[in-house]
Design a protein around this motif. Structure first.
Motif, PDB file in Angstrom:
ATOM      1  N   HIS A 102       0.865  -1.267   0.011  1.00 36.34           N
ATOM      2  CA  HIS A 102       0.730   0.211  -0.024  1.00 36.34           C
ATOM      3  C   HIS A 102       0.603   1.425  -0.039  1.00 36.34           C
ATOM      4  O   HIS A 102       0.420   2.401  -0.440  1.00 36.34           O
ATOM      5  N   PHE A 103       2.276   0.899   0.584  1.00 33.03           N
ATOM      6  CA  PHE A 103       2.514   2.221   0.390  1.00 33.03           C
ATOM      7  C   PHE A 103       4.134   2.634  -0.294  1.00 33.03           C
ATOM      8  O   PHE A 103       4.745   3.235  -0.181  1.00 33.03           O
ATOM      9  N   GLY A 104       4.560   0.934  -0.442  1.00 36.26           N
ATOM     10  CA  GLY A 104       5.911   0.980  -1.225  1.00 36.26           C
ATOM     11  C   GLY A 104       5.997   2.493  -2.777  1.00 36.26           C
ATOM     12  O   GLY A 104       7.199   2.098  -2.483  1.00 36.26           O
ATOM     13  N   ARG A 105       4.954   2.150  -3.257  1.00 42.23           N
ATOM     14  CA  ARG A 105       5.214   2.608  -4.512  1.00 42.23           C
ATOM     15  C   ARG A 105       5.718   4.234  -4.523  1.00 42.23           C
ATOM     16  O   ARG A 105       6.436   5.313  -4.254  1.00 42.23           O
ATOM     17  N   ALA A 106       4.806   5.015  -3.274  1.00 45.97           N
ATOM     18  CA  ALA A 106       4.746   6.451  -2.482  1.00 45.97           C
ATOM     19  C   ALA A 106       6.329   6.408  -2.186  1.00 45.97           C
ATOM     20  O   ALA A 106       7.153   7.229  -2.579  1.00 45.97           O
ATOM     21  N   ILE A 107       6.843   5.240  -1.280  1.00 44.68           N
ATOM     22  CA  ILE A 107       8.817   5.298  -0.913  1.00 44.68           C
ATOM     23  C   ILE A 107       9.078   5.875  -2.006  1.00 44.68           C
ATOM     24  O   ILE A 107       9.941   6.280  -1.537  1.00 44.68           O
ATOM     25  N   ILE A 108       9.080   4.670  -2.585  1.00 39.08           N
ATOM     26  CA  ILE A 108      10.204   5.011  -3.826  1.00 39.08           C
ATOM     27  C   ILE A 108       9.543   6.144  -5.222  1.00 39.08           C
ATOM     28  O   ILE A 108      10.626   6.614  -5.544  1.00 39.08           O
ATOM     29  N   ALA A 109       8.732   6.406  -4.983  1.00 36.71           N
ATOM     30  CA  ALA A 109       8.684   7.796  -6.288  1.00 36.71           C
ATOM     31  C   ALA A 109       9.342   8.599  -5.005  1.00 36.71           C
ATOM     32  O   ALA A 109       9.895   9.745  -5.731  1.00 36.71           O
ATOM     33  N   GLN A 110       8.607   9.422  -3.843  1.00 38.68           N
ATOM     34  CA  GLN A 110       9.800   9.567  -3.214  1.00 38.68           C
ATOM     35  C   GLN A 110      11.274   9.816  -3.111  1.00 38.68           C
ATOM     36  O   GLN A 110      11.888  10.356  -3.074  1.00 38.68           O
ATOM     37  N   HIS A 111      12.317   8.199  -2.456  1.00 31.78           N
ATOM     38  CA  HIS A 111      12.708   8.313  -2.998  1.00 31.78           C
ATOM     39  C   HIS A 111      13.920   8.456  -4.642  1.00 31.78           C
ATOM     40  O   HIS A 111      14.956   9.319  -4.357  1.00 31.78           O
TER      41      HIS A 111
END
Length: 360
Positions: A102-111
């Motif tokens: 649920h949060f992985g894409r947002a974490i990757i996008a931020q990184h």
């Protein structure tokens, strides 16, 4: 007006993350760390308890509570009815997998500083699950990589014990008292044992989280850019050798294996048309030595599609030059005893070594 002023004075408290106390595991340790990578959770407090009334006050709860409901930010996987897996996978998720889903894409996008719907974010999202998260899910859910009974039937024995050097085992070690403090007087306060346990959990969370970040950083800065380079080299392989079974990489340090296998699979190449050898410079600077490497049968195999010729193996320098003959200019450096890799002082020399190996 009074209502407007009062609204402006309202202080928005940071969210509270809840998980269970007691024995901790790699999955919730990572889940908590991943949440805190996001701005909305960066200053989140952590409560470790099994008290339902306390958990009810938490904004987000992982690995406890018997409920999976993303709309309520509840991410437990222990209930009997739970059977959620990552898309196109069969391994049941743990709390780490649920948070990542649920949060992985947002974490990757931020990184990566890419939009969350960018195709590269999706590529990294799936790679990080395959390379890292799935193993944590499987470990926590008691899923083995291989069917033990089938291995036993086949007579395959374990050569050595490796369970003590996994991330999960290192996290488990942190559940126990620090051996450097054993024998020291214990504190008298009642909450000290919980405080010590929470501290060890924070160490476990940092261990899991920093490992995840290293995996993400490597995938984003090395693996992903390499994809384009390997595809270009693959498309030009017929220029490197008429067989199309030699691929030339333009520089050192390119992670090529996984990309090559994926490209070949996507192209549905037959076994006799796949790349057998890859050549590349050892270092970035001009005048670098070059290497020729046999392609293994699959990503994790130590068996090659075609090893370098047996007479060359374990031979070095002038002795190797003599074996190679006039077809290869002098300057051979070595061939590994297993035949998986060799080297020459020049690009022309290593190309000639590869050509001889292909013809052998």
């Amino acid at each position: 007006m009074a209502t407007e002023i009062a609204t402006k004075r309202v202080k928005i408290n940071p969210p509270i993350i809840g998980t269970h106390n007691g024995h901790f595991h790699a999955d919730e340790a990572l889940a908590v760390y991943m949440l805190r990578l996001l701005p909305e959770y960066a200053s989140a407090a952590l409560v470790r308890t099994r008290d339902p009334a306390v958990l009810e006050t938490c904004h987000t709860v992982v690995d406890v509570g018997g409920e999976y409901d993303d709309s309520k930010k509840r991410y437990d996987h222990h209930q009997r009815s739970f059977d959620t897996a990552f898309p196109e996978h069969q391994t049941k998720l743990s709390s780490a997998g649920l948070v990542y889903l649920h949060f992985g894409r947002a974490i990757i996008a931020q990184h990566t500083k890419l939009p969350v719907d960018h195709p590269d974010v999706e590529l990294l999202f799936r790679k990080l699950y395959d390379d890292f998260i799935e193993a944590i899910d499987a470990n926590d859910n008691g899923i083995s990589k291989y069917d033990g009974s089938r291995l036993q039937e086949a007579g395959i024995d374990q050569k050595f014990k490796d369970g003590g050097v996994t991330l999960a085992s290192l996290v488990n070690d942190l559940n126990h008292e620090d051996p450097l403090t054993l024998g020291t007087p214990s504190k008298s306060t009642e909450d000290q044992p919980q405080a010590e346990e929470d501290y060890r959990f924070s160490q476990a969370s940092t261990l899991m989280g920093t490992t995840f970040l290293r995996k993400l950083h490597g995938a984003a800065t090395a693996w992903l850019p390499a994809r384009t380079i390997v595809k270009e080299a693959f498309d030009a392989r017929n220029n490197a050798h008429p067989s199309g079974q030699l691929m030339v990489l333009p520089r050192a340090g390119i992670p090529w294996k996984e990309h090559l296998y994926n490209i070949e699979d996507d192209g549905k190449l037959s076994a006799d048309s796949k790349v057998l050898y890859v050549i590349y410079p050892e270092k970035e600077e001009p005048g670098s030595k070059w290497r020729v490497q046999a392609v293994s049968k699959d990503f994790s195999s130590f068996e090659n599609r075609k090893s370098l010729p047996e007479p060359w193996r374990g031979v070095r320098d002038a002795d190797l030059d003599a074996l190679l003959g006039e077809a290869v200019e002098d300057g051979a450096v070595f061939v590994h005893a297993s035949g998986f890799i060799g080297g020459h002082k020049t690009e022309a020399g290593v190309r000639a070594m590869a050509a001889l190996a292909l013809a052998a």
